[in-house]
Design a protein around this motif. Structure first.
Motif, short mmCIF file in Angstrom:
data_model
loop_
_atom_site.label_atom_id
_atom_site.label_comp_id
_atom_site.label_asym_id
_atom_site.label_seq_id
_atom_site.Cartn_x
_atom_site.Cartn_y
_atom_site.Cartn_z
N ARG A 186 14.18 -50.45 -14.62
CA ARG A 186 14.08 -50.10 -16.04
C ARG A 186 15.29 -49.32 -16.52
N TRP A 187 15.86 -48.50 -15.63
CA TRP A 187 16.96 -47.61 -16.04
C TRP A 187 18.29 -47.96 -15.40
N TRP A 188 18.27 -48.46 -14.17
CA TRP A 188 19.49 -48.76 -13.42
C TRP A 188 19.66 -50.27 -13.51
N ASP A 193 25.68 -40.82 -10.44
CA ASP A 193 24.55 -41.70 -10.73
C ASP A 193 23.61 -41.61 -9.52
N TYR A 194 22.34 -41.83 -9.76
CA TYR A 194 21.37 -41.62 -8.66
C TYR A 194 20.12 -42.44 -8.92
N LEU A 195 19.45 -42.74 -7.82
CA LEU A 195 18.12 -43.35 -7.90
C LEU A 195 17.34 -43.01 -6.65
N LEU A 196 16.05 -42.81 -6.85
CA LEU A 196 15.10 -42.71 -5.75
C LEU A 196 14.29 -44.00 -5.80
N GLY A 197 14.34 -44.80 -4.75
CA GLY A 197 13.91 -46.19 -4.85
C GLY A 197 12.47 -46.47 -4.48
N ARG A 205 9.21 -40.10 -5.74
CA ARG A 205 9.56 -39.59 -7.08
C ARG A 205 8.50 -38.61 -7.56
N GLN A 206 8.87 -37.85 -8.60
CA GLN A 206 7.97 -36.89 -9.24
C GLN A 206 7.47 -35.82 -8.26
N ARG A 207 8.31 -35.50 -7.28
CA ARG A 207 7.96 -34.44 -6.33
C ARG A 207 9.05 -33.39 -6.26
N GLY A 208 9.92 -33.41 -7.24
CA GLY A 208 10.98 -32.40 -7.27
C GLY A 208 12.21 -32.74 -6.44
N ILE A 209 12.17 -33.88 -5.74
CA ILE A 209 13.30 -34.25 -4.87
C ILE A 209 14.53 -34.59 -5.71
N GLY A 210 14.32 -35.33 -6.81
CA GLY A 210 15.47 -35.70 -7.65
C GLY A 210 16.20 -34.45 -8.13
N THR A 211 15.45 -33.49 -8.61
CA THR A 211 16.06 -32.23 -9.08
C THR A 211 16.86 -31.56 -7.96
N ARG A 212 16.26 -31.45 -6.81
CA ARG A 212 16.93 -30.75 -5.69
C ARG A 212 18.14 -31.54 -5.22
N GLN A 229 15.25 -42.04 -23.44
CA GLN A 229 13.89 -42.38 -23.03
C GLN A 229 13.64 -42.09 -21.55
N ASN A 230 14.69 -41.85 -20.79
CA ASN A 230 14.53 -41.60 -19.35
C ASN A 230 14.35 -40.10 -19.11
N ARG A 231 13.16 -39.62 -19.49
CA ARG A 231 12.89 -38.18 -19.41
C ARG A 231 13.05 -37.64 -17.98
N ALA A 232 12.57 -38.39 -16.98
CA ALA A 232 12.65 -37.90 -15.60
C ALA A 232 14.10 -37.56 -15.26
N SER A 233 15.03 -38.41 -15.71
CA SER A 233 16.42 -38.21 -15.34
C SER A 233 17.03 -37.01 -16.05
N TRP A 234 16.84 -36.91 -17.38
CA TRP A 234 17.51 -35.78 -18.05
C TRP A 234 16.84 -34.45 -17.75
N ARG A 235 15.52 -34.51 -17.48
CA ARG A 235 14.87 -33.24 -17.10
C ARG A 235 15.33 -32.81 -15.70
N ALA A 236 15.47 -33.77 -14.79
CA ALA A 236 15.95 -33.42 -13.44
C ALA A 236 17.35 -32.81 -13.55
N GLU A 281 18.60 -31.20 -16.19
CA GLU A 281 18.49 -29.86 -16.78
C GLU A 281 18.02 -28.85 -15.73
N ARG A 282 17.04 -29.27 -14.94
CA ARG A 282 16.53 -28.33 -13.92
C ARG A 282 17.57 -28.08 -12.84
N ALA A 283 18.54 -28.99 -12.71
CA ALA A 283 19.62 -28.83 -11.73
C ALA A 283 20.84 -28.11 -12.33
C1 LIG Z 1 15.51 -39.81 -12.18
C2 LIG Z 1 14.97 -39.41 -10.83
C3 LIG Z 1 16.09 -39.29 -9.80
C4 LIG Z 1 14.28 -38.04 -10.98
O1 LIG Z 1 13.83 -37.62 -9.73
P1 LIG Z 1 12.31 -37.15 -9.48
O2 LIG Z 1 12.26 -36.61 -8.11
O3 LIG Z 1 11.40 -38.29 -9.82
O4 LIG Z 1 12.14 -36.01 -10.58
P2 LIG Z 1 11.55 -34.53 -10.38
O5 LIG Z 1 10.26 -34.62 -9.63
O6 LIG Z 1 12.61 -33.67 -9.82
O7 LIG Z 1 11.20 -34.13 -11.88
C5 LIG Z 1 12.17 -33.75 -12.82
C6 LIG Z 1 11.52 -33.66 -14.19
O8 LIG Z 1 11.20 -34.97 -14.66
C7 LIG Z 1 9.82 -35.07 -14.97
N1 LIG Z 1 9.42 -36.42 -14.59
C8 LIG Z 1 9.45 -36.97 -13.37
N2 LIG Z 1 9.04 -38.26 -13.44
C9 LIG Z 1 8.75 -38.50 -14.74
C10 LIG Z 1 8.32 -39.66 -15.44
N3 LIG Z 1 8.08 -40.82 -14.80
N4 LIG Z 1 8.14 -39.56 -16.79
C11 LIG Z 1 8.40 -38.41 -17.45
N5 LIG Z 1 8.83 -37.27 -16.82
C12 LIG Z 1 9.00 -37.33 -15.49
C13 LIG Z 1 9.17 -33.98 -14.14
O9 LIG Z 1 7.91 -33.61 -14.69
C14 LIG Z 1 10.22 -32.90 -14.26
O10 LIG Z 1 10.20 -32.33 -15.57
P3 LIG Z 1 9.52 -30.92 -15.94
O11 LIG Z 1 10.39 -29.86 -15.34
O12 LIG Z 1 9.55 -30.88 -17.44
O13 LIG Z 1 8.13 -30.93 -15.35
C15 LIG Z 1 13.92 -40.45 -10.31
O14 LIG Z 1 12.78 -40.40 -11.13
C16 LIG Z 1 14.46 -41.86 -10.27
O15 LIG Z 1 15.12 -42.22 -9.33
N6 LIG Z 1 14.15 -42.69 -11.29
C17 LIG Z 1 14.54 -44.11 -11.32
C18 LIG Z 1 16.07 -44.33 -11.39
C19 LIG Z 1 16.73 -43.59 -12.51
O16 LIG Z 1 16.17 -43.41 -13.59
N7 LIG Z 1 17.97 -43.15 -12.24
C20 LIG Z 1 18.76 -42.40 -13.21
C21 LIG Z 1 19.48 -43.29 -14.15
S1 LIG Z 1 20.41 -42.27 -15.29
#
Ligand SMILES: CC(C)(COP(=O)(O)OP(=O)(O)OC[C@H]1O[C@@H](n2cnc3c(N)ncnc32)[C@H](O)[C@@H]1OP(=O)(O)O)[C@@H](O)C(=O)NCCC(=O)NCCS
Length: 181
Positions: free
Chosen positions: A27-29, A98-102, A107-114, A140-147, A149-151
């Motif tokens: 969806r994002w990569w 650039d990064y991805l957890l596959g 995912r959603q366990r704080g690993i991306g942030t760390r 729209q990729n909230r997980a990525s920009w929030r990770a 910000e937290r980093a």
């Molecule tokens: C982007 C990515 C590396 C983040 O890593 P992660 O380990 O899943 O994220 P974390 O657990 O560290 O969470 C970081 C924040 O994102 C939020 N988050 C995680 N997954 C989410 C989701 N699917 N939808 C919305 N928010 C999400 C978490 O709640 C946290 O935010 P918070 O502090 O407001 O609670 C991972 O989700 C990923 O690989 N995604 C697919 C590939 C991708 O998008 N790559 C980046 C392209 S720019």
């Protein structure tokens, strides 16, 4: 849970193909998949003949994704896109990541942030000329920009980038982390 980074190897390409086919990654990569394409794109990076360095993120010893880094100046189109969006960065030596957890279960366990935080710190150590790391993320990729910000990254721009990379298609943010004094 522990993680580490190691250089991408040719025998990781099958796993990489699987990660790229994961719906949340796809969806994002946005890039073609298939081993022939991956060899053409990642072979030079594996052989250290590319400006981009790619690392596998291992979680508890298991490959789980990739993270890569490059100097912005090595990619003229990308440098121009950033310069247009953020003229204040003119003259600043920047890198990109650039990064991805596959796999869904990592995912959603704080690993991306760390991983992003640790990789950025390592980048500043190993690329001493780099003053800041700049990353573009779709809004729209909230997980990525929030990770990010937290980093320790901050959002500095929002808009549409001039880029022909399918992963940049849509409203985006630029986030930046400056080298610590
Ligand atoms: C982007 C990515 C590396 C983040 O890593 P992660 O380990 O899943 O994220 P974390 O657990 O560290 O969470 C970081 C924040 O994102 C939020 N988050 C995680 N997954 C989410 C989701 N699917 N939808 C919305 N928010 C999400 C978490 O709640 C946290 O935010 P918070 O502090 O407001 O609670 C991972 O989700 C990923 O690989 N995604 C697919 C590939 C991708 O998008 N790559 C980046 C392209 S720019």
């Amino acid at each position: 849970m522990t993680f580490c980074f190691r250089p991408l190897r040719r025998d990781d390409l099958v796993a990489l193909s699987g990660w790229l086919a994961d719906p949340e990654v796809e969806r994002w990569w946005r890039q073609p998949n298939g081993l022939e394409y991956l060899e053409s794109k990642y072979g030079p990076r594996i052989d250290n003949s590319s400006a981009t360095e790619v690392f596998v993120i291992e979680i508890d010893g298991e490959p789980a994704g990739i993270i890569q880094r490059y100097r912005t100046s090595d990619y003229a189109d990308w440098a121009a896109a950033i310069a247009e969006a953020a003229p204040s960065l003119a003259g600043v030596t920047t890198a990109g990541i650039d990064y991805l957890l596959g796999r869904p279960e990592v995912r959603q366990r704080g690993i991306g942030t760390r991983a992003i935080a640790a990789f950025t710190s390592q980048l500043f150590l190993e690329m001493p000329d780099v003053e800041a790391v700049v990353v573009s993320v779709l809004q729209q990729n909230r997980a990525s920009w929030r990770a990010l910000e937290r980093a320790g990254y901050e959002r500095v721009w929002a808009g549409l980038l001039t880029s022909d990379d399918p992963s940049d298609a849509g409203p985006a943010y630029l986030l930046i982390r400056w080298r610590s004094p």
